[in-house]
Design a protein around this motif. Structure first.
Motif, short mmCIF file in Angstrom:
data_model
loop_
_atom_site.label_atom_id
_atom_site.label_comp_id
_atom_site.label_asym_id
_atom_site.label_seq_id
_atom_site.Cartn_x
_atom_site.Cartn_y
_atom_site.Cartn_z
N GLU A 56 -0.86 -73.41 73.34
CA GLU A 56 -0.50 -72.22 72.39
C GLU A 56 -0.29 -70.92 72.85
O GLU A 56 0.55 -70.22 72.24
CB GLU A 56 -2.08 -72.28 71.60
N GLU A 57 -0.58 -70.47 73.90
CA GLU A 57 0.06 -69.30 74.49
C GLU A 57 1.44 -69.40 74.75
O GLU A 57 2.09 -68.74 74.51
CB GLU A 57 -1.07 -68.89 75.86
N GLU B 74 2.01 -57.64 75.42
CA GLU B 74 1.22 -58.50 76.48
C GLU B 74 -0.12 -58.43 76.42
O GLU B 74 -0.83 -57.57 75.99
CB GLU B 74 1.66 -57.71 77.78
N VAL B 75 -0.68 -59.64 76.73
CA VAL B 75 -2.19 -60.05 76.38
C VAL B 75 -2.79 -60.80 77.46
O VAL B 75 -1.85 -61.76 78.10
CB VAL B 75 -2.25 -60.71 75.19
N PRO B 76 -3.94 -60.53 78.19
CA PRO B 76 -4.42 -61.43 79.24
C PRO B 76 -4.63 -63.00 78.73
O PRO B 76 -5.01 -63.07 77.52
CB PRO B 76 -5.59 -60.51 79.37
N SER B 77 -4.40 -63.88 79.67
CA SER B 77 -4.21 -65.25 79.41
C SER B 77 -5.72 -65.61 79.37
O SER B 77 -6.49 -65.27 80.18
CB SER B 77 -3.43 -65.87 80.22
N PHE C 252 1.73 -63.43 78.24
CA PHE C 252 0.30 -63.81 78.73
C PHE C 252 0.22 -63.67 80.00
O PHE C 252 0.60 -64.64 80.56
CB PHE C 252 -0.15 -65.06 77.94
N THR C 253 -0.58 -62.75 80.69
CA THR C 253 -0.52 -62.49 81.92
C THR C 253 -1.47 -63.37 82.76
O THR C 253 -2.42 -63.69 82.07
CB THR C 253 -1.17 -60.87 82.40
N ASP C 254 -1.18 -63.96 83.69
CA ASP C 254 -1.75 -64.77 84.67
C ASP C 254 -1.84 -66.29 84.17
O ASP C 254 -2.64 -67.10 84.45
CB ASP C 254 -3.16 -64.63 84.93
N HIS C 255 -0.85 -66.62 82.82
CA HIS C 255 -0.63 -67.63 82.55
C HIS C 255 0.14 -68.86 83.57
O HIS C 255 0.93 -68.19 84.13
CB HIS C 255 0.31 -68.02 81.36
#
Length: 239
Positions: free
Chosen positions: A198-199, A184-187, A210-213
């Motif tokens: 790309e995300e 998990e990575v912040p968007s 991707f959080t908040d995508h």
């Protein structure tokens, strides 16, 4: 011999036989040479030669090893101007990031083929990129490309973003890492809307959420597909 000759006491003389010239032995070459030489030389030639003295070969000369050449003085390497410039750029942006957020935000900074590269801890990922995007002295406004790479031997997936400042002409690379399990990575879509697809691609092929995508769903594989084709342990034969 006839009977008459026997009575008269006459004896028969043997008839001489002529030698066959073809069977006559040819004179040896040395005899022919001796006939042509004066008497004293012919006698010397005919006399048996004494045993020739044995000539002992001269002993081989001892091999004298040549002294080893002294090591040539080390040639001082000339500094690489391109590398020196890249190192200055690396330190310049590192000081900017650390001055804003502190040393704890960076895992490492390095040159990758003269490219200044910064590995940012995941919890600071969005904040640092936002700073790079909007600070007037930086203005990295163009995200050239975003991608992901799986490192199963190291236990993480790496997300990489190449940034360019169209105003200042700077070009840097920023990275962040997430564990492979529950990746998990912040968007970054709130900062660069162009990384939306790309995300999604990284999510689809590597399984990074991707959080908040705004629309995180598969972009190539079916929605019900349960694997991630770009992970190094992926196999089409896996049950």
């Amino acid at each position: 011999m006839t009977e008459e000759n026997k009575v008269n006491g006459e004896t028969e003389q043997p008839t001489s036989v002529k030698a066959d010239p073809k069977k006559q032995e040819s004179p040896k070459p040395e005899d022919q040479l001796a006939e042509k030489l004066p008497p004293e030389q012919a006698a010397e030639k005919a006399a048996p030669k004494a045993d020739a003295p044995v000539v002992t070969p001269a002993a081989a000369k001892p091999v004298v090893e040549k002294p080893a050449k002294a090591d040539a003085p080390a040639v001082e390497e000339k500094p690489d101007p391109k590398k020196e410039e890249a190192e200055r750029t690396l330190e310049h942006f590192r000081a900017k990031i650390v001055g804003k957020f502190g040393e704890e935000v960076l895992e490492e900074s390095l040159l990758a083929k003269y490219q200044p590269t910064y590995v940012i801890k995941r919890e600071y990922w969005r904040n640092v990129v936002e700073y790079l995007r909007y600070d007037n002295s930086l203005l990295f406004d163009y995200p050239e490309v975003m991608a992901g790479t799986d490192y199963p031997d190291k236990g993480y997936i790496e997300v990489v973003l190449y940034l360019y400042s169209m105003k200042h002409g700077y070009f840097i690379t920023v990275k962040t890492r997430t564990p492979r399990e529950n990746a998990e990575v912040p968007s970054l879509t709130p900062i660069y809307n162009g990384v939306n697809w790309e995300e999604r691609e990284i999510y689809d092929l590597l399984g990074v959420k991707f959080t908040d995508h705004p629309d995180l769903r598969r972009i190539m594989m079916p929605e019900d597909y349960e694997d991630y084709p770009l992970r190094k342990d992926f196999s089409v034969w896996k049950e």
